[in-house]
Design a protein around this motif. Structure first.
Motif, PDB file in Angstrom:
ATOM      1  N   ASP A  88       1.203   7.133  -7.797  1.00 18.42           N
ATOM      2  CA  ASP A  88       1.235   5.690  -7.562  1.00 18.42           C
ATOM      3  C   ASP A  88       0.023   5.025  -8.204  1.00 18.42           C
ATOM      4  OD1 ASP A  88       3.585   5.590  -6.124  1.00 18.42           O
ATOM      5  OD2 ASP A  88       2.579   6.162  -4.270  1.00 18.42           O
ATOM      6  N   MET A 114      -3.657   6.569  -1.131  1.00 19.23           N
ATOM      7  CA  MET A 114      -2.787   6.260  -2.269  1.00 19.23           C
ATOM      8  C   MET A 114      -2.460   7.544  -3.029  1.00 19.23           C
ATOM      9  SD  MET A 114      -3.515   3.229  -4.942  1.00 19.23           S
ATOM     10  CE  MET A 114      -2.260   2.567  -5.983  1.00 19.23           C
ATOM     11  N   GLN A 115      -1.182   7.764  -3.280  1.00 23.05           N
ATOM     12  CA  GLN A 115      -0.744   8.956  -4.009  1.00 23.05           C
ATOM     13  C   GLN A 115      -1.184   8.840  -5.471  1.00 23.05           C
ATOM     14  OE1 GLN A 115       1.684  11.440  -2.658  1.00 23.05           O
ATOM     15  NE2 GLN A 115       1.089  10.590  -0.692  1.00 23.05           N
ATOM     16  N   VAL A 121      -7.251  -2.848   1.622  1.00 19.28           N
ATOM     17  CA  VAL A 121      -7.780  -1.945   0.608  1.00 19.28           C
ATOM     18  C   VAL A 121      -9.299  -2.007   0.648  1.00 19.28           C
ATOM     19  CG1 VAL A 121      -7.901  -1.504  -1.868  1.00 19.28           C
ATOM     20  CG2 VAL A 121      -5.751  -2.195  -0.830  1.00 19.28           C
ATOM     21  N   TYR A 143       0.441   2.146 -10.880  1.00 24.30           N
ATOM     22  CA  TYR A 143      -0.126   0.811 -10.646  1.00 24.30           C
ATOM     23  C   TYR A 143      -1.052   0.406 -11.787  1.00 24.30           C
ATOM     24  CZ  TYR A 143      -2.060  -3.114  -8.029  1.00 24.30           C
ATOM     25  OH  TYR A 143      -2.433  -4.358  -7.631  1.00 24.30           O
ATOM     26  N   GLN A 158     -11.863   1.526  -3.150  1.00 26.31           N
ATOM     27  CA  GLN A 158     -10.539   1.720  -3.747  1.00 26.31           C
ATOM     28  C   GLN A 158     -10.297   0.695  -4.859  1.00 26.31           C
ATOM     29  OE1 GLN A 158      -7.682   1.958  -0.560  1.00 26.31           O
ATOM     30  NE2 GLN A 158      -6.145   2.922  -1.878  1.00 26.31           N
TER      31      GLN A 158
END
Lengths: 224, 399
Positions: B5, B1-2, B314, B9, B318
């Motif tokens: 982002d 995940m960047q 996921v 989120y 995370q």
């Protein structure tokens, strides 16, 4: 290629042991279209959860594309779910605060794809599922059929080899239901293995294989 | 995940519940605001007090008779303390690195001029006092450099005494009576203001020997030394100690360097600042409990979403990071708002009470923001861990 061998799954409910799956064995080759049918509590959903690596069998083995996935740890199972399996749920399971676009982009985002790369892929998916003008709508601004199409777009955005659908039309009116099933069948024709749990005999008959479950066992299997 | 982002989120999750997030961040904001405001006040007080003490200069050493010890019998009880004398002052003046030396005798007395009378502080000092204490003469001159034992009866007036006794009339050259003895006014001082409530202007300065006679004393109350700026005050203090010990036979005096005094004072004031900051920290703790509560509710509400994320591949770690991130972000936003509150509050306080300006210490501000994020992290651990441990099948069933 999916292969289940002698799967058992027992739940502890209070003092009682519930045998959700008893000695279930089945195989599916790539591109299969399978309907899992049966009465409530017959183990359909438990079987789908095992197939989707959301749950682990108590005994038995599960092989997916030549890998014994039932023996992998949680991290590796998550990787397989991410890349090989797409889920479609009865109640859509869209994130209510995200737009249709962002819901579809979610798996790409979580997998770490950059925003500009996501853009093209999600825009193409929106167009393909007839949602081109719904990109910036949130789920509560979409109809049931549109929501399920967003959910299918999300399930296929990572180009999985298997789609697991749990009563995908259960919460839709007849017309939207047919529309959704046709989309799923089209994806199946393109080579994705489609495994669908359903109550609906009509829907079941459209599948190329029907598996009937009763009391945690596979009662019989029919081709057609 | 960047990373962007990740922020998008988590921030999205916060924004989805505007009112709730606002109230939660408010809790943290009040806590951080209190910490910043209180430490600013503490720091302001710190600077104020230090400025009061350093207005006489920082290269000062004071010598008082009697040995201050933390245990045993005091020197005064043994009564064989040799007092400090004007001769001690003369000896100390010969030492290297010593610029000036002042003998000090202090007391209270009536001062009469013409028909007026006023009670004021009387300082018996030397000509060097104005240099050592950095007092400026407004009119005339300070006491002349007479031989200490046979100083002439001159007096220099503090600005308030001058004003009270003479008003707009000429004071220079006038004769005034201090404790029955006549003195000639040869100068008056510029206003020096107050130090910790003592009015330094309500005072007169006469030669030390005259003051000793006036108060019937045979010794000095204090000797102040001014040493060169480059020399270490502890090294100078050691030389002074040796010189005096040679004269007195033992250490029956106490040497206090300005440096040491400021150090101790600074330590006390720092402790005070930290203590009031900790008081603010209590409200921060309450804010942390608010985050814990809201994050628990959020995890409950988003159970279905957690199930979905797990189904999409996921990992548990995370999920943990996502919810921890949301808690930290909530706290950090609250922290920033709190910085605004605290800085604004200090500014208002400075406007309201200009005498005691609050001083914003950016070190404290930065640590307050870090503290806010840390509180968010702590408060987020339990809910985030619960989110990560949810069974995906159970979680998916929740919606």
């Amino acid at each position: 290629m999916i292969s289940l061998q002698n799967i058992e799954r027992i739940f502890q409910v209070g003092d009682e042991e519930v045998h959700a799956l008893r000695d279930v064995s089945m195989t599916a080759t790539d591109g299969d279209h399978i309907a899992i049918m049966g009465p409530s509590g017959s183990g359909k959903s438990s079987l789908l959860n095992i197939l989707g690596l959301l749950d682990r069998p108590d005994t038995g083995s599960y092989e997916l594309d030549g890998v014994k996935v039932s023996e992998l740890d949680e991290k590796e199972q998550a990787r397989i779910r991410r890349h090989k399996i797409g889920f479609v749920f009865q109640f859509f399971h869209l994130v209510p605060r995200l737009t249709a676009f962002d819901n579809i982009a979610l798996p790409l985002m979580l997998a770490g794809m950059k925003q500009d790369e996501r853009q093209a892929r999600v825009t193409a998916a929106l167009a393909a599922f007839g949602l081109g003008n719904r990109a910036q709508h949130r789920p509560d601004q979409l109809s049931g059929g549109q929501r399920q199409r967003v959910a299918i777009a999300r399930a296929t955005i990572m180009q999985p080899s298997v789609i697991l659908a749990d009563e995908p039309t259960g919460n839709l009116d007849r017309n939207s239901g047919i529309e959704v099933v046709e989309i799923l069948e089209e994806l199946n024709r393109q080579g994705i293995t489609l495994i669908m749990v359903t109550h609906d005999p009509e829907l079941g008959r459209r599948a190329q294989r029907q598996i009937l479950m009763v009391d945690g066992r596979i009662e019989r299997e029919a081709e057609g | 995940m960047q990373i962007q982002d990740f922020f998008r989120y988590t921030f999205n999750g916060i924004r989805a519940q505007r009112l709730r997030s606002f109230l939660t961040t408010l809790g943290i904001a009040v806590g951080i605001g209190a910490v910043v405001l209180l430490t600013s006040l503490g720091e302001g007080l710190h600077r104020f007090v230090l400025a009061e003490f350093t207005q006489f200069g920082t290269n000062l050493i004071a010598i008082n008779p009697g040995k201050v010890t933390t245990h045993g019998v005091s020197g005064a009880l043994l009564s064989n303390v040799r007092p400090l004398t004007i001769e001690d002052t003369a000896i100390l003046k010969q030492l290297p690195q010593i610029l000036d030396v002042v003998s000090v005798v202090q007391g209270n007395g009536a001062i009469k001029a013409g028909g007026r009378q006023r009670r004021a502080t009387i300082y018996g000092v030397d000509a060097s006092a104005a240099r050592v204490w950095k007092f400026a003469v407004a009119a005339g001159r300070f006491l002349p450099d007479d031989p200490p034992r046979s100083a002439r009866s001159f007096v220099v007036l503090g600005s308030k005494v001058r004003q009270e006794l003479f008003g707009s009339n000429q004071a220079l050259g006038m004769r005034i009576r201090i404790g029955g003895e006549l003195f000639r006014v040869i100068g008056s001082m510029e206003s020096k203001g107050q130090m910790l409530g003592f009015d330094l202007d309500d005072a007169v300065y006469i030669p030390a020997a005259k003051a000793m006679a006036l108060f019937n004393r045979e010794s000095l109350m204090e000797i102040d030394l001014l040493h060169t700026a480059g020399s270490s005050s502890s090294v100078v203090a050691e030389k002074v100690r040796k010189a005096l010990q040679a004269r007195h036979g033992k250490e029956d005096f106490t040497i206090t360097t300005q440096e040491k005094m400021l150090e101790i004072l600074g330590g006390v004031l720092n402790t005070l600042t930290i203590a009031v900051g900790a008081l603010g920290g209590i409200s921060l703790l309450v804010g942390g409990v608010g985050i814990l509560t809201i994050m628990s509710i959020t995890v409950n509400e988003r159970t279905g979403e957690i199930g979905l994320l797990r189904a999409m591949g996921v990992e548990q770690s995370q999920i943990l990071t996502l919810f921890l991130g949301e808690a930290v972000l909530l706290a950090a936003i609250g922290g920033l708002a709190g910085l605004g509150l605290g800085v604004g509050g200090s500014w208002l306080f400075s406007l309201a009470v200009p005498a005691l300006p609050a001083h914003i210490s950016w070190t404290y501000v930065a640590s307050a923001e870090l503290l806010a994020a840390f509180v968010g992290l702590l408060a987020g651990v339990l809910p985030a861990r619960r989110a990560a441990r949810l069974h995906p099948v159970e979680a998916l069933r929740a919606e």
